[in-house]
Design an enzyme around this catalytic site. Structure first.
Site, short mmCIF file in Angstrom:
data_model
loop_
_atom_site.label_atom_id
_atom_site.label_comp_id
_atom_site.label_asym_id
_atom_site.label_seq_id
_atom_site.Cartn_x
_atom_site.Cartn_y
_atom_site.Cartn_z
N CYS A 79 0.72 -0.94 -0.41
CA CYS A 79 0.27 0.00 0.02
C CYS A 79 0.82 1.17 -0.05
O CYS A 79 2.34 1.27 -0.45
CB CYS A 79 -0.48 0.46 1.26
SG CYS A 79 -0.33 -0.19 2.72
N MET A 80 0.29 2.50 0.81
CA MET A 80 1.44 3.77 0.49
C MET A 80 2.30 3.44 1.24
O MET A 80 3.11 4.22 0.93
CB MET A 80 0.62 4.54 0.88
CG MET A 80 -0.61 5.00 -0.07
SD MET A 80 -0.70 5.31 -1.84
CE MET A 80 -0.22 7.10 -1.89
#
Length: 459
Positions: free
Chosen positions: A26-27
């Site tokens: 994810c980020m």
């Protein structure tokens, strides 16, 4: 950071390749699902470059920070591919194929199954569906926000062709949102991605407005993302069933035809009405709770978001943000929840002023810039959480900032960002910045008053 080395180190702890069921990022985190949990959280946390490790169900979340997570995943993917080739026919010095050191670990497998509850599995699938779409939300939301600022300064800009083209670009993610969700949902539910996209397009098709059923015209896009998730779940289930029973000779033709025809009627007669009802409930609950609860609701939501980030379940809120964006053009939840990062910044500044530990000061100085940009994990795992009371101070800061955002019903036209960058995507920039400043100040004051045990310098 040496991404190749860190990827090899993580693989050495979590591998071999057949032990890793799924890897993605994810980020800010590398996320792994493994078959055999023959390692501990501490094994991963001690690696240089790892800011923290969380475990959600059977998923391990290795936090390395913004930008770094993508590069680490790419390196990890390469290490896995190389290892799979090397492990395809491994031999020991005697020319015999050695036994896997993880064979027969039934106890670990049983623990994994117990942790894989339906609720946790569903939350993980939801995150997998929406995380790839977040960059599109960020880009389009910021374009829309910046255009809104420009047109307020000079209303004549709205008639300019360049402005109108950019406005289309800013709306593109939301125009195609249902199809993006349909494709990703089919991947997660085990169906054909393009059939998922087709079913999402059926629900959104403008031609539905020309059809009247039982005296009422159909509404294109009714039910929004909720209806899409429901119909793609059904179409993927049906597709897998048909693949098992339709003869191979005609499977290529019969299965997709049957899936689209049957799922279309299910979509329009069941999923769209049900999705419309659930969508209205979500929209009403969010707007009503904040509208009637005001600052108190914002205080509670802003104050509890950091613990959600800490355990990695905040991704489960993404579909709610997306649904609000689809219905209203803004999400009023995001500005409130973004205040948690403001509280972190204020709390960390208080620690920076009070600590005598040079190493801690250096950590704060390096993590504050990304904290101001809305990435809170470095400050959580490097500063406030290890110290204890500053984490509470950060939560208080987030609560105060959330109260301000809720009191003025600030909305955001994007998701996936927070901190100062989110200001450009909100519909009330002055009030958003006021709430962010309140979070900074409250987090600072609360942490300064609560204090902390200053860690000693390492020899």
């Amino acid at each position: 950071m040496d991404y190749d080395k860190l990827a090899r180190d993580i693989y050495a702890i979590t591998g071999p390749a057949e032990n890793i069921q799924k890897a993605y990022n994810c980020m800010t985190r590398l996320r792994l699902s493994v078959t055999d949990e023959h390692f501990t959280k501490e094994d991963l946390e001690k690696l240089p470059g790892v800011m923290g490790v969380n475990r959600s169900g059977d998923e391990w979340q290795i936090i390395v920070g913004p930008g770094k997570a993508t590069k680490l995943y790419q390196a990890f993917e390469t290490v896995m591919a190389d290892s799979k080739r090397a492990e395809s026919s491994p031999q020991d010095d005697d020319g015999k194929t050695p036994q896997s050191p993880f064979d027969g670990q039934a106890l670990h497998e049983e623990i994994r199954r117990k942790n894989a509850t339906p609720a946790k599995q569903a939350l993980k699938k939801i995150a997998h569906i929406f995380v790839p779409i977040i960059p599109a939300f960020i880009a389009c939301g910021l374009i829309t926000g910046l255009l809104n600022i420009a047109v307020k300064v000079d209303p004549t800009l709205a008639a300019q062709p360049v402005f109108q083209m950019l406005a289309i670009a800013g709306n593109a993610a939301f125009f195609g949102l249902n199809i993006f969700v349909g494709i990703n949902a089919a991947k997660e539910f085990g169906g054909s991605p393009m059939l998922g996209g087709v079913m999402a397009a059926v629900l959104s098709h403008p031609g539905l407005a020309n059809i009247t059923l039982f005296g009422d015209p159909l509404v294109p896009g009714r039910g929004g993302i909720i209806a899409v998730l429901l119909v793609v779940f059904f179409s993927s289930w049906l597709e897998k069933k048909l693949h098992r029973i339709v003869p191979d000779m005609v499977d290529l033709f019969v299965t997709p035809l049957a899936v689209v025809v049957i799922s279309t009627f299910i979509a329009l007669f069941i999923c769209q009405p049900l999705g419309g009802y659930l969508s209205e409930v979500i929209g009403y609950a969010a707007t009503k709770s904040i509208g009637s609860g005001g600052a108190l609701t914002g205080f509670i939501l802003g104050g509890t978001f950091l613990p959600m980030v800490m355990v990695g379940i905040h991704q489960g809120l993404t579909p709610i943000h997306a649904e609000l964006l689809s219905r209203y053009g803004v999400t009023i939840l995001l500005p409130i929840l973004a205040m948690a990062g403001g509280g972190q910044v204020g709390a960390s500044l208080a620690v920076y002023l009070k600590t005598k530990n040079k190493g801690l000061k250096k950590t704060i100085a390096s993590a504050l810039p990304v904290g101001l940009m809305g990435i809170g994990e470095p400050l959580i795992y490097g500063v406030t959480l290890p110290l204890g009371r500053p984490f509470i101070g950060a939560c208080i800061g987030g609560a105060v900032g959330g109260a301000v955002q809720a009191a003025y019903m600030v909305g955001a036209a994007t998701i996936g960002i927070s901190g100062l960058p989110l200001a450009a995507g909100t519909d009330n920039i002055p009030m958003y910045l006021l709430g962010l400043a309140a979070a900074y100040v409250a987090g600072f004051i609360a942490t300064y008053l609560l204090g902390f045990d200053d860690p000693k310098e390492e020899d």
